[in-house]
Design a protein around this motif. Sequence first.
Motif, PDB file in Angstrom:
ATOM      1  N   LEU A 483       0.835  -1.192   0.000  1.00 36.43           N
ATOM      2  CA  LEU A 483       0.000   0.000   0.000  1.00 36.43           C
ATOM      3  C   LEU A 483       0.874   1.249   0.000  1.00 36.43           C
ATOM      4  CD1 LEU A 483      -3.003  -0.450   2.481  1.00 36.43           C
ATOM      5  CD2 LEU A 483      -3.101  -0.002   0.042  1.00 36.43           C
ATOM      6  N   PRO A 484       0.405   2.326  -0.638  1.00 36.39           N
ATOM      7  CA  PRO A 484       1.160   3.575  -0.560  1.00 36.39           C
ATOM      8  C   PRO A 484       1.108   4.133   0.856  1.00 36.39           C
ATOM      9  CG  PRO A 484      -0.950   3.944  -1.641  1.00 36.39           C
ATOM     10  CD  PRO A 484      -0.814   2.464  -1.473  1.00 36.39           C
ATOM     11  N   SER A 485       2.015   5.022   1.170  1.00 36.42           N
ATOM     12  CA  SER A 485       2.077   5.599   2.516  1.00 36.42           C
ATOM     13  C   SER A 485       1.184   6.821   2.664  1.00 36.42           C
ATOM     14  CB  SER A 485       3.527   5.985   2.847  1.00 36.42           C
ATOM     15  OG  SER A 485       4.017   6.893   1.879  1.00 36.42           O
ATOM     16  N   GLU A 486       0.535   7.237   1.579  1.00 35.95           N
ATOM     17  CA  GLU A 486      -0.364   8.389   1.636  1.00 35.95           C
ATOM     18  C   GLU A 486      -1.341   8.317   0.470  1.00 35.95           C
ATOM     19  OE1 GLU A 486       2.163  11.773   1.370  1.00 35.95           O
ATOM     20  OE2 GLU A 486       2.735  11.402  -0.711  1.00 35.95           O
ATOM     21  N   GLY A 487      -2.343   9.194   0.522  1.00 33.74           N
ATOM     22  CA  GLY A 487      -3.273   9.305  -0.591  1.00 33.74           C
ATOM     23  C   GLY A 487      -4.574   8.562  -0.422  1.00 33.74           C
ATOM     24  N   LEU A 488      -4.744   7.791   0.672  1.00 35.17           N
ATOM     25  CA  LEU A 488      -5.999   7.095   0.930  1.00 35.17           C
ATOM     26  C   LEU A 488      -6.684   7.719   2.139  1.00 35.17           C
ATOM     27  CD1 LEU A 488      -4.872   3.381   0.398  1.00 35.17           C
ATOM     28  CD2 LEU A 488      -5.957   4.926  -1.246  1.00 35.17           C
ATOM     29  N   ALA A 489      -8.010   7.780   2.100  1.00 35.07           N
ATOM     30  CA  ALA A 489      -8.772   8.469   3.139  1.00 35.07           C
ATOM     31  C   ALA A 489      -8.775   7.687   4.449  1.00 35.07           C
ATOM     32  CB  ALA A 489     -10.206   8.699   2.664  1.00 35.07           C
ATOM     33  N   TYR A 493     -13.131   2.977   2.626  1.00 34.01           N
ATOM     34  CA  TYR A 493     -13.255   1.605   2.133  1.00 34.01           C
ATOM     35  C   TYR A 493     -12.707   1.538   0.710  1.00 34.01           C
ATOM     36  CZ  TYR A 493     -16.548   1.023   6.019  1.00 34.01           C
ATOM     37  OH  TYR A 493     -17.126   0.988   7.262  1.00 34.01           O
ATOM     38  N   TYR A 494     -12.003   0.439   0.397  1.00 35.02           N
ATOM     39  CA  TYR A 494     -11.396   0.285  -0.923  1.00 35.02           C
ATOM     40  C   TYR A 494     -11.443  -1.185  -1.347  1.00 35.02           C
ATOM     41  CZ  TYR A 494      -9.571   4.954  -0.063  1.00 35.02           C
ATOM     42  OH  TYR A 494      -9.460   6.295   0.216  1.00 35.02           O
ATOM     43  N   VAL A 495     -11.538  -1.412  -2.668  1.00 36.48           N
ATOM     44  CA  VAL A 495     -11.421  -2.761  -3.212  1.00 36.48           C
ATOM     45  C   VAL A 495     -10.189  -2.815  -4.108  1.00 36.48           C
ATOM     46  CG1 VAL A 495     -13.872  -3.289  -3.088  1.00 36.48           C
ATOM     47  CG2 VAL A 495     -12.945  -2.245  -5.166  1.00 36.48           C
ATOM     48  N   VAL A 496      -9.622  -4.020  -4.219  1.00 40.18           N
ATOM     49  CA  VAL A 496      -8.392  -4.221  -4.982  1.00 40.18           C
ATOM     50  C   VAL A 496      -8.666  -5.214  -6.106  1.00 40.18           C
ATOM     51  CG1 VAL A 496      -5.977  -4.936  -4.887  1.00 40.18           C
ATOM     52  CG2 VAL A 496      -7.036  -3.834  -2.898  1.00 40.18           C
ATOM     53  N   GLU A 497      -8.242  -4.862  -7.313  1.00 39.37           N
ATOM     54  CA  GLU A 497      -8.371  -5.764  -8.455  1.00 39.37           C
ATOM     55  C   GLU A 497      -7.028  -5.866  -9.165  1.00 39.37           C
ATOM     56  OE1 GLU A 497     -11.460  -4.311 -10.975  1.00 39.37           O
ATOM     57  OE2 GLU A 497     -13.065  -4.686  -9.514  1.00 39.37           O
ATOM     58  N   MET A 498      -6.806  -7.019  -9.807  1.00 39.60           N
ATOM     59  CA  MET A 498      -5.572  -7.216 -10.564  1.00 39.60           C
ATOM     60  C   MET A 498      -5.899  -7.702 -11.971  1.00 39.60           C
ATOM     61  SD  MET A 498      -2.858  -8.825  -7.808  1.00 39.60           S
ATOM     62  CE  MET A 498      -1.483  -8.541  -8.954  1.00 39.60           C
ATOM     63  N   THR A 499      -4.996  -7.421 -12.890  1.00 39.71           N
ATOM     64  CA  THR A 499      -5.108  -7.932 -14.250  1.00 39.71           C
ATOM     65  C   THR A 499      -3.786  -8.597 -14.625  1.00 39.71           C
ATOM     66  OG1 THR A 499      -4.381  -5.820 -15.200  1.00 39.71           O
ATOM     67  CG2 THR A 499      -6.758  -6.174 -14.968  1.00 39.71           C
ATOM     68  N   ALA A 520      -7.046   1.740   8.268  1.00 39.71           N
ATOM     69  CA  ALA A 520      -7.064   1.881   9.726  1.00 39.71           C
ATOM     70  C   ALA A 520      -6.926   3.341  10.097  1.00 39.71           C
ATOM     71  CB  ALA A 520      -5.925   1.062  10.342  1.00 39.71           C
ATOM     72  N   SER A 521      -7.626   3.746  11.157  1.00 40.72           N
ATOM     73  CA  SER A 521      -7.596   5.153  11.573  1.00 40.72           C
ATOM     74  C   SER A 521      -6.172   5.583  11.871  1.00 40.72           C
ATOM     75  CB  SER A 521      -8.456   5.356  12.820  1.00 40.72           C
ATOM     76  OG  SER A 521      -9.811   5.096  12.526  1.00 40.72           O
ATOM     77  N   PHE A 522      -5.840   6.727  11.353  1.00 37.36           N
ATOM     78  CA  PHE A 522      -4.541   7.302  11.663  1.00 37.36           C
ATOM     79  C   PHE A 522      -4.755   8.788  11.930  1.00 37.36           C
ATOM     80  CE2 PHE A 522      -5.119   7.437   7.078  1.00 37.36           C
ATOM     81  CZ  PHE A 522      -4.865   8.755   6.778  1.00 37.36           C
ATOM     82  N   GLY A 523      -3.866   9.397  12.652  1.00 43.35           N
ATOM     83  CA  GLY A 523      -4.034  10.807  13.010  1.00 43.35           C
ATOM     84  C   GLY A 523      -2.706  11.516  13.044  1.00 43.35           C
ATOM     85  N   THR A 524      -2.679  12.626  13.713  1.00 46.82           N
ATOM     86  CA  THR A 524      -1.443  13.383  13.824  1.00 46.82           C
ATOM     87  C   THR A 524      -0.534  12.746  14.869  1.00 46.82           C
ATOM     88  OG1 THR A 524      -2.459  14.800  15.511  1.00 46.82           O
ATOM     89  CG2 THR A 524      -2.638  15.523  13.229  1.00 46.82           C
TER      90      THR A 524
END
Length: 545
Positions: A483-489, A493-499, A520-524
């Motif tokens: 997973l990236p270290s930033e850019g997701l809320a 909720y997210y789904v993952v697909e592959m091709t 997972a909840s994250f904060g400052t």
Amino acid sequence: MNRIMTFLKKNAYVVLSLASAFIFASCEIGLGSAVDTVNPVVAIANPAVSSAVGKSITISGTCSDDTGVAYVKIVSFRNNDDPSINFTNLGNAVLWDDGNNWSVLMQYKAESKKYLVNGQEISLPDGTYVIDVRAYDKSNNVRESTIASRNFDIDNTFPIFLSSKPASLEGSSPSGYGRSVYLSGSLRDRHDVASMELRVWNSSGTEITTLLGKKTFTAFDQQAPSIEIARYFKDTASLSADEKLLYQNYLAIFGYTPDTVPSTFLSDNTADKNFYATAVFTDVAGNSSTYVYLENGLTTLFENEIKPAGSDISLKPDDWRNILTGSYTGILDADAQAKVVAALTGDTSVLPTLANYDYLAADLNSVQYGKKLILSANPNSSPTYDIGQIVYDGTFAKQGLASTWNVEIKPGKDNKGICADTLAAYIYPANSVGQKTENTPVVVYDKDHNADKLYYRNGSTKESVWGIWGATPRGAFNVILELPSEGLANGGYYVVEMTGKDIANEPIYSLSNVYGFQVASFGTAPTIASDDDKAYKLNDDVGVA
């Protein structure tokens, strides 16, 4: 007499005025209703501007005049691409009884491939044409309208589909498929191809087209289509309307319906199912194909029967189409071009050896030398991927940013190798019940995006999926998705697909229908503060561990 002359002299103005009024009233010249000063008006309504039409064509429009329209003349009908094709003597249009509408019928004669217009038979090869018409009125001093023009395309050539898969005709080994069955290849036409009609027979030769949920396919790529005609879904609870039809098609191949498919259908001992198919492509001008051509078979035929000896000429998809329409500008001579046309139309009078080659796919009941396409399907032949850590089972696993997952890649039952460099992964926003809320991914993993976050771990070394390691076809293997270290809320909720694909070009499918996670909840970062009494306080928005 003297008195009359005296009266006329004294009242000359009145007499002249009365005479003038009488003359104008009697003769109605200059300004009266018998003199026409208004030109008629003519317009063309059909065909639509720049539209594509084929076979018999009706050109129609409107006309009007204050004295009535006498006739509408076809001033010119010309080919916009070839100045030598210009007809200026085609006569008049048919004027309707209401006097306000007109039409011209251009009747297509299939035997001669010519058009009959007002008793004249003319040749109109495919191309862009312009018609000019002019209206004339009924007045004695006949007035004419300005010219009305309309350009449109005449297209009487059927679409050409060169099939790369399936690549076999009945009597040969079938082209194999897994969970997705599709027709792929090269498609060529002067205009867009509007639809493909599918017919299917089971392995016993019984037509099962009526059991299909979807028989007409539209909105496919106009150059290199891969048209999915059937697909198996493990979980059918949240299928779209179109997916349900493709699922029905897949089950029909095996003799089932969505209501009768057994629970053991997706078992390891599911046998391959052979079946036959044909397809008809229809363009926007209404021309329908007779055949599907096997790309490899047509190439072999050209090499053996048509290509000049010692030549290294090869034909591309555009060349086949252009030779058929007479617009080819390559170096192939006229005799060889005639043989190409014979090959595409199944004309054995020009090329008697056509029946020796398996390259024409069509319904045997309607085409002498055509054979049906032969295909084979098995849902277990598709390669699969499994991200066991984030299987959605009604709830989402909570994952922190920069989490890593193990992805297990396995070949299908046919054991075709998989090249890791065909893999890609996508993360989509979702709702709380595992459904995508957007069709555009928020995170992409491919050779141009996040390439360092999808990799193979060779001990402590990360091997790039898109490097030398990934170019080698393999059996089962694992890769790491990070997973990236930033850019997701936070809390999203997210789904993952592959091709990906195996070496037989079979797409990879998820072992579980849905993989997803909740961030997972994250904060400052926690802070430490002190008051004037030197007491220290720990603060954090989610609590300090």
